[in-house]
Design a protein around this motif. Structure first.
Motif, mmCIF file in Angstrom:
data_model
loop_
_atom_site.group_PDB
_atom_site.id
_atom_site.type_symbol
_atom_site.label_atom_id
_atom_site.label_comp_id
_atom_site.label_asym_id
_atom_site.label_seq_id
_atom_site.Cartn_x
_atom_site.Cartn_y
_atom_site.Cartn_z
ATOM 1 N N PRO A 645 -3.347 86.887 -4.256
ATOM 2 C CA PRO A 645 -3.709 87.895 -5.610
ATOM 3 C C PRO A 645 -2.599 88.490 -5.632
ATOM 4 C CG PRO A 645 -5.159 88.208 -3.343
ATOM 5 C CD PRO A 645 -4.711 86.688 -2.965
ATOM 6 N N GLU A 646 -1.050 87.874 -4.564
ATOM 7 C CA GLU A 646 0.308 88.047 -4.557
ATOM 8 C C GLU A 646 0.787 86.794 -6.184
ATOM 9 O OE1 GLU A 646 2.032 89.362 -0.773
ATOM 10 O OE2 GLU A 646 1.508 87.894 -0.460
ATOM 11 N N PHE A 647 -0.440 85.390 -5.470
ATOM 12 C CA PHE A 647 -0.028 84.266 -6.682
ATOM 13 C C PHE A 647 0.054 85.032 -7.434
ATOM 14 C CE2 PHE A 647 -0.980 80.003 -8.149
ATOM 15 C CZ PHE A 647 0.094 79.254 -8.583
ATOM 16 N N LYS A 648 -1.282 85.526 -8.393
ATOM 17 C CA LYS A 648 -1.864 85.035 -9.555
ATOM 18 C C LYS A 648 -0.717 86.770 -10.218
ATOM 19 C CE LYS A 648 -6.144 87.272 -11.460
ATOM 20 N NZ LYS A 648 -7.031 88.363 -11.339
ATOM 21 N N ALA A 649 -0.187 87.514 -9.546
ATOM 22 C CA ALA A 649 0.872 88.686 -9.916
ATOM 23 C C ALA A 649 1.629 87.660 -10.224
ATOM 24 C CB ALA A 649 0.523 89.713 -8.718
ATOM 25 N N LEU A 650 1.799 86.838 -9.138
ATOM 26 C CA LEU A 650 3.186 86.146 -9.589
ATOM 27 C C LEU A 650 3.357 85.035 -11.439
ATOM 28 C CD1 LEU A 650 6.130 85.243 -9.127
ATOM 29 C CD2 LEU A 650 5.587 83.245 -7.811
ATOM 30 N N LEU A 651 2.289 84.334 -10.927
ATOM 31 C CA LEU A 651 2.084 83.876 -12.642
ATOM 32 C C LEU A 651 2.245 84.825 -13.855
ATOM 33 C CD1 LEU A 651 -0.278 80.726 -11.105
ATOM 34 C CD2 LEU A 651 2.279 80.765 -12.178
ATOM 35 N N ARG A 652 1.355 86.118 -13.667
ATOM 36 C CA ARG A 652 1.209 87.174 -14.916
ATOM 37 C C ARG A 652 2.229 87.297 -15.345
ATOM 38 N NH1 ARG A 652 -4.394 89.340 -15.521
ATOM 39 N NH2 ARG A 652 -6.021 88.074 -15.509
ATOM 40 N N LYS A 653 2.742 88.073 -14.317
ATOM 41 C CA LYS A 653 4.748 88.596 -14.674
ATOM 42 C C LYS A 653 5.299 87.060 -14.897
ATOM 43 C CE LYS A 653 8.402 91.525 -12.324
ATOM 44 N NZ LYS A 653 8.334 91.914 -11.177
ATOM 45 N N GLN A 654 5.507 86.409 -15.395
ATOM 46 C CA GLN A 654 6.344 85.547 -14.930
ATOM 47 C C GLN A 654 6.333 84.846 -16.437
ATOM 48 O OE1 GLN A 654 9.265 85.159 -13.743
ATOM 49 N NE2 GLN A 654 8.464 86.775 -13.001
ATOM 50 N N TYR A 655 4.656 84.553 -17.021
ATOM 51 C CA TYR A 655 3.849 84.622 -17.675
ATOM 52 C C TYR A 655 4.618 85.434 -19.111
ATOM 53 C CZ TYR A 655 0.293 83.650 -21.456
ATOM 54 O OH TYR A 655 0.142 83.517 -23.106
ATOM 55 N N PHE A 656 4.014 86.919 -18.797
ATOM 56 C CA PHE A 656 4.754 87.986 -19.664
ATOM 57 C C PHE A 656 5.813 87.735 -20.327
ATOM 58 C CE2 PHE A 656 0.355 90.097 -18.536
ATOM 59 C CZ PHE A 656 -0.448 90.063 -19.774
ATOM 60 N N ILE A 657 6.020 87.783 -18.670
ATOM 61 C CA ILE A 657 8.537 87.661 -20.222
ATOM 62 C C ILE A 657 8.134 86.530 -20.175
ATOM 63 C CG2 ILE A 657 10.503 86.869 -18.123
ATOM 64 C CD1 ILE A 657 9.739 88.989 -15.238
ATOM 65 N N LEU A 658 8.065 85.072 -19.938
ATOM 66 C CA LEU A 658 7.851 84.371 -20.963
ATOM 67 C C LEU A 658 7.416 84.648 -22.652
ATOM 68 C CD1 LEU A 658 7.041 81.275 -19.014
ATOM 69 C CD2 LEU A 658 9.064 81.600 -20.262
ATOM 70 N N LEU A 659 5.810 85.736 -22.816
ATOM 71 C CA LEU A 659 6.253 85.501 -24.064
ATOM 72 C C LEU A 659 6.513 86.861 -24.906
ATOM 73 C CD1 LEU A 659 3.044 85.057 -24.509
ATOM 74 C CD2 LEU A 659 2.113 87.066 -24.474
ATOM 75 N N ILE A 660 7.100 88.219 -23.535
ATOM 76 C CA ILE A 660 8.281 88.771 -24.758
ATOM 77 C C ILE A 660 10.035 87.766 -25.082
ATOM 78 C CG2 ILE A 660 9.433 90.709 -23.631
ATOM 79 C CD1 ILE A 660 7.426 91.560 -21.874
ATOM 80 N N ASP A 661 10.442 87.407 -24.380
ATOM 81 C CA ASP A 661 11.771 86.205 -24.336
ATOM 82 C C ASP A 661 11.177 85.328 -23.883
ATOM 83 O OD1 ASP A 661 14.873 85.609 -25.425
ATOM 84 O OD2 ASP A 661 14.873 88.111 -24.919
ATOM 85 N N GLU A 662 11.640 84.172 -24.406
ATOM 86 C CA GLU A 662 10.983 82.461 -24.242
ATOM 87 C C GLU A 662 13.103 82.334 -23.654
ATOM 88 O OE1 GLU A 662 7.712 79.930 -24.679
ATOM 89 O OE2 GLU A 662 9.697 78.992 -26.136
ATOM 90 N N GLU A 663 13.547 82.798 -24.505
ATOM 91 C CA GLU A 663 15.032 82.295 -24.427
ATOM 92 C C GLU A 663 15.642 82.167 -23.324
ATOM 93 O OE1 GLU A 663 16.089 79.944 -25.565
ATOM 94 O OE2 GLU A 663 14.198 78.952 -26.639
ATOM 95 N N ALA A 664 15.296 84.154 -23.473
ATOM 96 C CA ALA A 664 15.879 84.509 -21.891
ATOM 97 C C ALA A 664 15.408 84.101 -20.373
ATOM 98 C CB ALA A 664 16.031 86.073 -22.521
ATOM 99 N N ALA A 665 13.468 84.360 -20.494
ATOM 100 C CA ALA A 665 13.981 84.080 -19.646
ATOM 101 C C ALA A 665 14.329 82.329 -19.214
ATOM 102 C CB ALA A 665 11.602 84.197 -19.714
ATOM 103 N N LEU A 666 13.737 81.450 -19.406
ATOM 104 C CA LEU A 666 14.539 80.438 -19.228
ATOM 105 C C LEU A 666 16.124 80.613 -19.231
ATOM 106 C CD1 LEU A 666 13.021 77.929 -22.477
ATOM 107 C CD2 LEU A 666 12.119 78.718 -20.295
ATOM 108 N N ALA A 667 16.490 81.031 -20.081
ATOM 109 C CA ALA A 667 18.548 80.893 -19.619
ATOM 110 C C ALA A 667 18.502 81.659 -17.549
ATOM 111 C CB ALA A 667 18.662 81.916 -20.787
ATOM 112 N N ALA A 668 17.372 82.397 -17.679
ATOM 113 C CA ALA A 668 18.364 83.048 -16.766
ATOM 114 C C ALA A 668 17.362 82.327 -15.794
ATOM 115 C CB ALA A 668 16.855 84.167 -16.572
#
Length: 733
Positions: A645-668
């Motif tokens: 469940p923690e792994f699922k939550a981690l993936l979902r959160k990072q997926y949405f971060i990429l969806l919102i602002d891919e360039e900023a997410a990669l730069a970080a």
């Protein structure tokens, strides 16, 4: 061209003797079927499960009693259950037959789940409803059952996977929208969630409500049963869909293969003839709200306390299994609820939903649950890869199965004979299957309004007289006179004219002389049988065309539609679930929160972000990559500390971060990684191994992989990833 064989006297005699013997044995099987039927109906809790079961909870003892029960399936010898794996809960359909179809054979849903090491539970029901119970009471009981299962497996790596077959599927979906916290992945098999949907010229069952004038016939049937709706009428509906099989093929198949077919025939008839009963109120809800009204996908059903049942509230992954060979629940009825609820895949993602569907080419309705042969691979793969489905990012996917023999890479990461890949899809892929246009939707909306009017007229003018006339004894007599019950009872022990059959059959078995396969009368028999089947099929197709055209003409009338208040010129569908401004506000708040966390986290967040970034270019995921992640977690103590469940939550959160602002997410990403270059290189290699487990990284994915390599600070020190790929292609050694 072969010359026809002229039959000899020996052929005539051999065939006549064989036909007479088969007739006697056929009658004896009918006698056995009748005895089996009577024995089955006298049981308090009849079922056809192929497994031992331990009763855990009787729904009749709950605060809101219902005739449902929770049982634990006892694993057979040789089956090893992993207590850390999520439990599977199979809910059987209460659609006229008794419980047990989900565990009817070793290759059924229960069987394949236990084969994959999962503890299994079964939610079944008794033949008689609790007086006054409602669909809502049943949902409450099933919620208690799931709470019980969850409490029994506190160490399990995830909430229960719940399988809802046919009509149990919509019941599971209703409960999941009200109590989403109780569910892991949900598998709905052959479930009609959008009952109006279909394509012209096929699946005529959806027209039956309109052709009968609506649900007033359901109310009349319940009143003639003194408040009880006889499930035999539901079974009769199934029988009517295939008259060739009902009136001929099923019996002829037994007659023609009598020496080998008896056991299979009796086993199936034990379930098919186990008719159960429903309260009239339950059946009226099902017909009004789901079948004629089609209100579930539109969010128009409310509980007794006013809570709206909105399928968009479901948080768990939803797996839809349907088949083009299913004339009871075709793919459109199983999938078009997605089109009803959402305008785009982005909307699916905004609600955090993961929907996976699989469409079989030919398996029939019952084959979906029993999983015999043709559908076995789907159930095997769903059971063994349920954790992969659980961690998929939100969106719409199709499960595609490929034989292991055709897989070139990563075969050591595959369990079983098939590899499952979940490929990203759009709503256009579902629309491409065919469905209703706006005119069809208006016709069904008109049928629903006519149903409401006719039901109101019946309740006002006829229902009081019918209820005053029908007594419980009269209702029981009418149930016993149902044609489906009579076909069993006519061969039962109460009929003195069948007393001779058993002894005659024993004599025949002792002196059995089957005719040779090359006997010319065998070919004549098969030819005659095929002509009968062809005639019944022609009649079925003719009646289906007539039914469809009648429905289209009657309910497509502009005069009728305008008199019912349906705008025949509107370009909007007659029903569409409401949009929620509150959801939009919460979504905006969530987006703002995620933006603030783009630079937050560490090693895990960086790896998850990089994995998703490269994986998006592939348009899906398969079990090899997930198995590689599993092995990586087991090999690294720090990674294994992360639960599923923690792994699922981690993936979902990072997926949405990429969806919102891919360039900023990669730069970080560089700021989230450790400073040590060797540690970074080790992490990158592990990431590459996971991604390559599903096959070579090529095209856009390879370009993204090179960018990740640069973000890890390795681009300047090593040959770039794409260049290495080209070099490996030239010099594979």
């Amino acid at each position: 061209m072969p010359q026809p064989t002229i039959p000899t006297f020996a052929d005539i005699f051999a065939y006549s003797l064989d036909a007479w013997q088969r007739s006697v044995l056929f009658l004896d099987i009918m006698r056995q079927r009748a005895e089996q039927y009577e024995e089955h109906t006298t049981r308090t809790a009849p079922h056809v499960l192929d497994y031992d079961a331990e009763l855990l909870l009787d729904g009749r003892t709950l605060a809101r009693p219902a005739n449902y029960a929770l049982a634990r399936i006892v694993p057979p010898g040789g089956v090893v259950i992993d207590p850390l794996k999520r439990p599977f809960v199979v809910v059987d359909p209460r659609a006229g037959h008794g419980p047990g179809i989900g565990g009817f054979k070793a290759d059924s849903e229960i069987g394949v789940a236990m084969k994959a090491g999962h503890p299994c539970y079964f939610i079944g029901f008794l033949p008689e409803p609790v007086p006054g119970q409602t669909i809502e009471d049943i949902a409450h009981a099933e919620a208690v059952f799931l709470e019980t299962v969850i409490a029994r497996h506190p160490q399990a790596d995830g909430k229960p996977c719940v399988i809802g077959n046919c009509q149990a599927g919509w019941a599971v979906m209703i409960l999941a929208s009200l109590r989403p916290e109780l569910f892991g992945p949900i598998i709905i098999a052959g479930t009609p969630l959008s009952y109006w949907a279909g394509v012209r010229g096929q699946y005529p069952m959806r027209y039956s409500g309109g052709l009968l004038g609506g649900s007033w016939m359901t109310a009349l049937t319940g009143d003639l049963g003194a408040g009880i709706f006889d499930g035999a009428w539901l079974v009769q509906n199934f029988e009517n869909q295939n008259p060739a099989n009902t009136f001929w093929t099923k019996q002829y198949n037994l007659y023609s293969k009598l020496d080998t077919e008896a056991e299979r025939y009796l086993g199936f008839e034990r379930w098919w003839g186990g008719h159960v009963r429903l309260n009239a109120e339950e059946m009226q809800f099902i017909v009004d709200e789901l079948f004629v009204g089609n209100k579930l996908a539109a969010g128009e059903i409310r509980t007794s306390d006013g809570t709206a049942i909105d399928l968009r509230n479901i948080h768990s992954p939803i797996v839809v299994f349907c088949s083009k060979g299913d004339n009871i629940t075709p793919p459109q009825q199983a999938l078009d609820w997605i089109l009803d609820l959402y305008d785009s895949v982005d909307e699916i993602r905004a609600h955090g939903q993961t929907i996976v569907y699989a469409i079989h080419e030919k398996v029939g309705h019952l084959g979906i649950f029993v999983s015999a042969g043709v559908a076995k691979k789907e159930h095997d793969e769903f059971a063994s890869n349920i954790d992969l489905i659980d961690v998929l990012p939100p969106g719409l996917y199709e499960a595609v199965l490929e034989p292991v023999s055709e897989v070139a890479e990563g075969s050591d990461l595959i369990v079983g004979e098939w590899v499952m890949r979940c490929e990203a899809r759009t709503l256009e892929d579902i629309r491409a299957l065919g469905g209703n246009d706006l005119e069809d939707e208006r016709r069904f909306a008109a049928a629903a309004k006519v149903s409401d009017i006719n039901l109101a007229l019946y309740r006002t003018y006829l229902q009081p007289a019918v209820r005053a006339m029908v007594t419980p004894r009269m209702a029981e007599a009418l149930r016993r006179m149902h044609p489906l019950r009579l076909q069993y009872e006519v061969f039962g022990p109460s009929n003195p004219f069948v007393a001779w059959i058993e002894a005659a059959a024993e004599h025949v078995r002792d002196n059995r002389k089957p005719t040779a396969a090359e006997n010319p009368f065998q070919a004549l028999q098969e030819n005659m049988s095929q002509q009968i089947v062809d005639g019944l099929e022609t009649w079925r197709r003719t009646m289906e065309r007539l039914s469809e055209e009648t429905f289209r003409v009657v309910y497509g009338s502009p005069l009728l539609q305008s008199s019912l208040g349906i705008d025949s010129k509107s370009d909007r569908r007659p029903r569409k679930p409401a949009k929620s401004h509150l959801h939009e506000a919460l979504l905006d708040a969530r987006i703002a929160s995620l933006r603030a966390e783009i630079a937050a986290g560490g090693l895990r967040e960086a790896l998850a972000r990089a994995l998703l970034f490269v994986g998006q270019a592939r348009g899906g995921a398969d079990e090899r990559g997930f198995e590689a992640i599993r092995r990586l977690r087991r090999a690294h103590p720090t990674a294994s500390q992360l639960s599923l469940p923690e792994f699922k939550a981690l993936l979902r959160k990072q997926y949405f971060i990429l969806l919102i602002d891919e360039e900023a997410a990669l730069a970080a990403i560089p700021k989230l990684l450790p400073e040590d270059i060797e540690e970074r290189r080790s992490l990158f290699n592990a990431l590459r191994d996971v991604l390559q487990a599903s096959g070579a990284i090529t095209g856009a994915a390879a370009e993204r992989m090179e960018r990740v390599e640069s973000l890890f600070g390795l681009g300047g020190e090593t040959v770039p990833f794409v260049a290495r790929l080209h070099a490996n292609a030239r010099h594979p050694d």
